[in-house]
Structure formats: C-alpha cells, structure tokens
Design a protein around this motif. Structure first.
Motif, mmCIF file in Angstrom:
data_model
loop_
_atom_site.group_PDB
_atom_site.id
_atom_site.type_symbol
_atom_site.label_atom_id
_atom_site.label_comp_id
_atom_site.label_asym_id
_atom_site.label_seq_id
_atom_site.Cartn_x
_atom_site.Cartn_y
_atom_site.Cartn_z
ATOM 1 N N LYS A 99 -3.351 -3.568 8.902
ATOM 2 C CA LYS A 99 -2.018 -3.932 9.401
ATOM 3 C C LYS A 99 -1.013 -4.018 8.249
ATOM 4 C CE LYS A 99 -4.089 -6.753 13.055
ATOM 5 N NZ LYS A 99 -4.273 -8.145 13.549
ATOM 6 N N GLU A 100 -1.467 -4.565 7.111
ATOM 7 C CA GLU A 100 -0.590 -4.684 5.950
ATOM 8 C C GLU A 100 -0.178 -3.304 5.438
ATOM 9 O OE1 GLU A 100 -2.626 -7.007 3.060
ATOM 10 O OE2 GLU A 100 -2.657 -8.834 4.279
ATOM 11 N N VAL A 101 -1.131 -2.384 5.442
ATOM 12 C CA VAL A 101 -0.826 -1.021 4.983
ATOM 13 C C VAL A 101 0.198 -0.378 5.901
ATOM 14 C CG1 VAL A 101 -1.779 1.304 4.678
ATOM 15 C CG2 VAL A 101 -3.026 -0.672 3.804
ATOM 16 N N LEU A 102 0.017 -0.511 7.212
ATOM 17 C CA LEU A 102 0.968 0.081 8.153
ATOM 18 C C LEU A 102 2.342 -0.573 8.051
ATOM 19 C CD1 LEU A 102 -0.968 0.723 11.490
ATOM 20 C CD2 LEU A 102 -0.303 2.356 9.733
ATOM 21 N N ALA A 103 2.367 -1.873 7.747
ATOM 22 C CA ALA A 103 3.641 -2.580 7.620
ATOM 23 C C ALA A 103 4.492 -2.006 6.491
ATOM 24 C CB ALA A 103 3.394 -4.071 7.391
ATOM 25 N N PHE A 117 -9.931 16.607 6.459
ATOM 26 C CA PHE A 117 -10.297 15.282 6.950
ATOM 27 C C PHE A 117 -9.390 14.180 6.408
ATOM 28 C CE2 PHE A 117 -12.319 14.709 2.927
ATOM 29 C CZ PHE A 117 -12.707 13.385 2.802
ATOM 30 N N GLN A 118 -8.796 14.375 5.224
ATOM 31 C CA GLN A 118 -7.886 13.356 4.704
ATOM 32 C C GLN A 118 -6.585 13.283 5.517
ATOM 33 O OE1 GLN A 118 -7.357 12.768 0.478
ATOM 34 N NE2 GLN A 118 -9.045 14.160 0.000
ATOM 35 N N ALA A 119 -6.224 14.390 6.150
ATOM 36 C CA ALA A 119 -5.006 14.409 6.959
ATOM 37 C C ALA A 119 -5.125 13.512 8.188
ATOM 38 C CB ALA A 119 -4.688 15.842 7.389
ATOM 39 N N PHE A 120 -6.348 13.147 8.553
ATOM 40 C CA PHE A 120 -6.561 12.272 9.706
ATOM 41 C C PHE A 120 -6.411 10.791 9.345
ATOM 42 C CE2 PHE A 120 -8.847 16.075 11.163
ATOM 43 C CZ PHE A 120 -8.390 16.173 12.468
ATOM 44 N N PHE A 121 -6.392 10.444 8.053
ATOM 45 C CA PHE A 121 -6.364 9.036 7.649
ATOM 46 C C PHE A 121 -5.204 8.269 8.296
ATOM 47 C CE2 PHE A 121 -8.591 9.640 3.237
ATOM 48 C CZ PHE A 121 -9.744 10.032 3.884
ATOM 49 N N LEU A 122 -3.983 8.720 8.037
ATOM 50 C CA LEU A 122 -2.815 7.974 8.493
ATOM 51 C C LEU A 122 -2.671 7.963 10.014
ATOM 52 C CD1 LEU A 122 -0.397 6.262 7.814
ATOM 53 C CD2 LEU A 122 0.922 8.359 7.393
ATOM 54 N N PRO A 123 -2.755 9.129 10.699
ATOM 55 C CA PRO A 123 -2.620 9.075 12.160
ATOM 56 C C PRO A 123 -3.726 8.266 12.840
ATOM 57 C CG PRO A 123 -3.181 11.295 11.419
ATOM 58 C CD PRO A 123 -2.813 10.529 10.209
ATOM 59 N N LEU A 124 -4.916 8.269 12.249
ATOM 60 C CA LEU A 124 -5.997 7.478 12.833
ATOM 61 C C LEU A 124 -5.728 5.986 12.667
ATOM 62 C CD1 LEU A 124 -8.717 7.528 14.255
ATOM 63 C CD2 LEU A 124 -9.833 7.709 12.026
ATOM 64 N N LEU A 125 -5.213 5.605 11.509
ATOM 65 C CA LEU A 125 -4.863 4.207 11.289
ATOM 66 C C LEU A 125 -3.696 3.805 12.196
ATOM 67 C CD1 LEU A 125 -5.556 1.693 9.574
ATOM 68 C CD2 LEU A 125 -3.794 2.433 7.958
#
Length: 303
Positions: A87-91, A6-14
């Motif tokens: 948004k800041e995290v993705l930036a 389930f942690q592998a979904f964090f980044l692609p979901l964001l």
C-alpha cells in the motif's frame, strides 16, 4: 500484442491487488489479460516444454517477486492480497516497478542475491533488466543444448553405413514399443525382397498387424516419386501402414501426397528422427539430470 516480459506485470499486478481484497491466481490471470488486452492466441502460447502457458508463467513469477519483496502476502494457500508495504508503494504513485526498484527492500535483495551463482559477481544491470522468467531461461538453455546434440547426432548417423542406418531405424521403432524384440524385428529386415521396402516390423508384441519400413540415408530431399514407389510396394503387399524414414528432408509435394492416400504412411525426416532418438534415449546417454521441483500442496493439508 506480444506477451509482456514478467517484470512488466509487477506494477499492474500490485495495482490490481490495491483494492485490498483477497484474490485468487485465476482472478489475477483474468485481470492481467484484460489489462494488456491479450488475444486468445497470446494466452495459449506455451513454454518450450509445453507444460505451461507463457502468460501464466510470467504472471506467477511476477506475483512471486512481489511476495519476496513483501508487497503481497498470502493469508492462505492459493490466495493473495496487498500488504501494508505494498500500500505504501502504491501511495507513492510509481510510474514503473521492476527488479531494480524491488531491490530497495532487504528481503527481496537477499532473495535475489541468493539466486546468483556462489563465488561469481553478478552483472547488476543485466540482472535487473532480465525479461525472462527462470523457467524460460532454463528451457531456452535446454533447447539450445538439445539442438546442438541433435545436429551432432544426425551428422554421426550420416557418417555410418546404410546398413547401420536400417538397423538404427528398427532399434528406434522397437524402443518406441513396436516389434516386440530386436531379434524378432531384425529377422524381417531386408528379407521381404520387394522394391521400395527395406523391412517389416510388428505393430505390437503379438504381431496382430505389421508396419512396412523404408529407410533412406541421404543428404537432400525425398520427393513424391520416391514416396509413390514406396506406396506402390505397400499396395503389392496389401499393406495398410508404412513408415518412410530419411536422414534428409521431404518435399512439400511428398508431404501433401501422403496426407491424401490410403494406406497410411508416416514420414520421418532427419530432424524428427534425432528428436525421437533423444526422447527414447537411443544413441545418447544422460550427462546430468536436473529436477525442477514445486511444493506438494496435498502434503500440507491438515485433516
């Protein structure tokens, strides 16, 4: 491919929410399935409880963790979008996003710490790398406890007499809704006098049809010859239905045989027997009861 933890979904979901649009959970499920190129069989894989798919459970918990870190927000029930923090995290173009990264946010750290047992110091590295969702952990522990109970239950049955086992079989079938009452069912047990049949039980409370029973307590496997003997006895009674129950197992030959014959014969081996006893609370009692609750969405609907 196997369903990611389930942690592998964090980044692609964001990243999916990074388009800054409002999305539903179903849209997230579709996007994650495509992102990880999951096959239909993967998407149908169920949790041990059989009440939810593993895939949807993991995506839902990934969404919940991102929300606890305030990377996602829900403007209305059932939908979500990326937050300013998200948004800041993705930036920052992160290469990975897991629990250890989410713990930099105080809101998530507080939530995560509250999930640990009071008075115990959590193993931080182990908690951060946990790959199973809370439901998966709970259900795995439940299945381990149930498996241990089933082994003990079967061992206890084998220690008792054949007469005890025959009566146990009747009690179980009555508990499952057959036979009307223990008194009615018990009168038929051992009285039919036909070789290969140990008893008769009503299929319903009115006795519109009957089921013939063979109960065999053994350590090994029951083969086709013994099933054929039971079927022959059923033919002698012009019976349409029979149940053969054993504390052992059935050979593949025996299982294949009953799948091609008339009358209908159901085989119940030791493993299935104790599972039914646990399901219908026969020979076992509840030690503790834990209820897993969720939000009642209808309660919060305003007229």
């Amino acid at each position: 491919m196997p369903i990611p933890d389930f942690q592998a979904f964090f980044l692609p979901l964001l990243q999916f929410a990074g388009d800054e649009k409002i999305h539903s959970s179903n849209e997230a499920y579709d996007a994650m399935a495509k992102h990880f190129q999951l096959a239909d069989d993967d998407l149908r894989e169920m949790l041990p409880s059989g009440k939810q798919t593993t895939f949807k459970n993991r995506v839902a918990w990934a969404k919940a963790y991102l929300s606890k870190a305030l990377l996602l927000e829900s403007p209305k029930r059932g939908i979500f979008r990326i937050s300013d923090r998200g948004k800041e995290v993705l930036a920052g173009k992160p290469q990975s996003l897991r629990v250890k990264e989410l713990k930099q946010f105080p809101e998530f750290a507080s939530f995560h710490q509250a999930g640990n047992k009071q008075g115990e110091q959590a193993d931080t590295s182990r908690e951060e790398e946990r790959t199973a969702t809370p439901e998966e952990i709970f259900e795995k522990a439940y299945q381990e406890l149930r498996g241990s109970l089933a082994d003990e239950l079967l061992a206890q049955i084998k220690m008792n007499s054949p007469e005890f086992f025959e009566n146990l079989v009747v009690k179980l079938l009555v508990r499952m809704g057959y036979g009307g009452s223990i008194k009615d069912a018990g009168q038929a047990l051992g009285r039919c006098g036909d070789e290969g049949i140990d008893g008769i039980i009503k299929e319903d409370k009115l006795g519109l049809d009957v089921i013939y029973i063979q109960a065999k307590r053994c350590q090994g496997s029951v083969g086709r010859p013994e099933i054929q003997k039971f079927v022959g006895a059923l033919h002698g009674q012009r019976a349409k239905k029979g149940v053969f129950i054993t504390t052992g197992t059935f050979t593949k030959d025996a299982e294949q045989y009953v799948s091609t014959i008339d009358p209908k014969v159901v085989l119940i081996d030791g493993g299935r027997l104790v599972d039914l006893m646990i399901d219908y609370n026969l020979g076992v009692s509840a030690l503790d009861i834990y209820e897993i609750k969720k939000i009642d969405s209808d309660f919060f609907l305003e007229e």
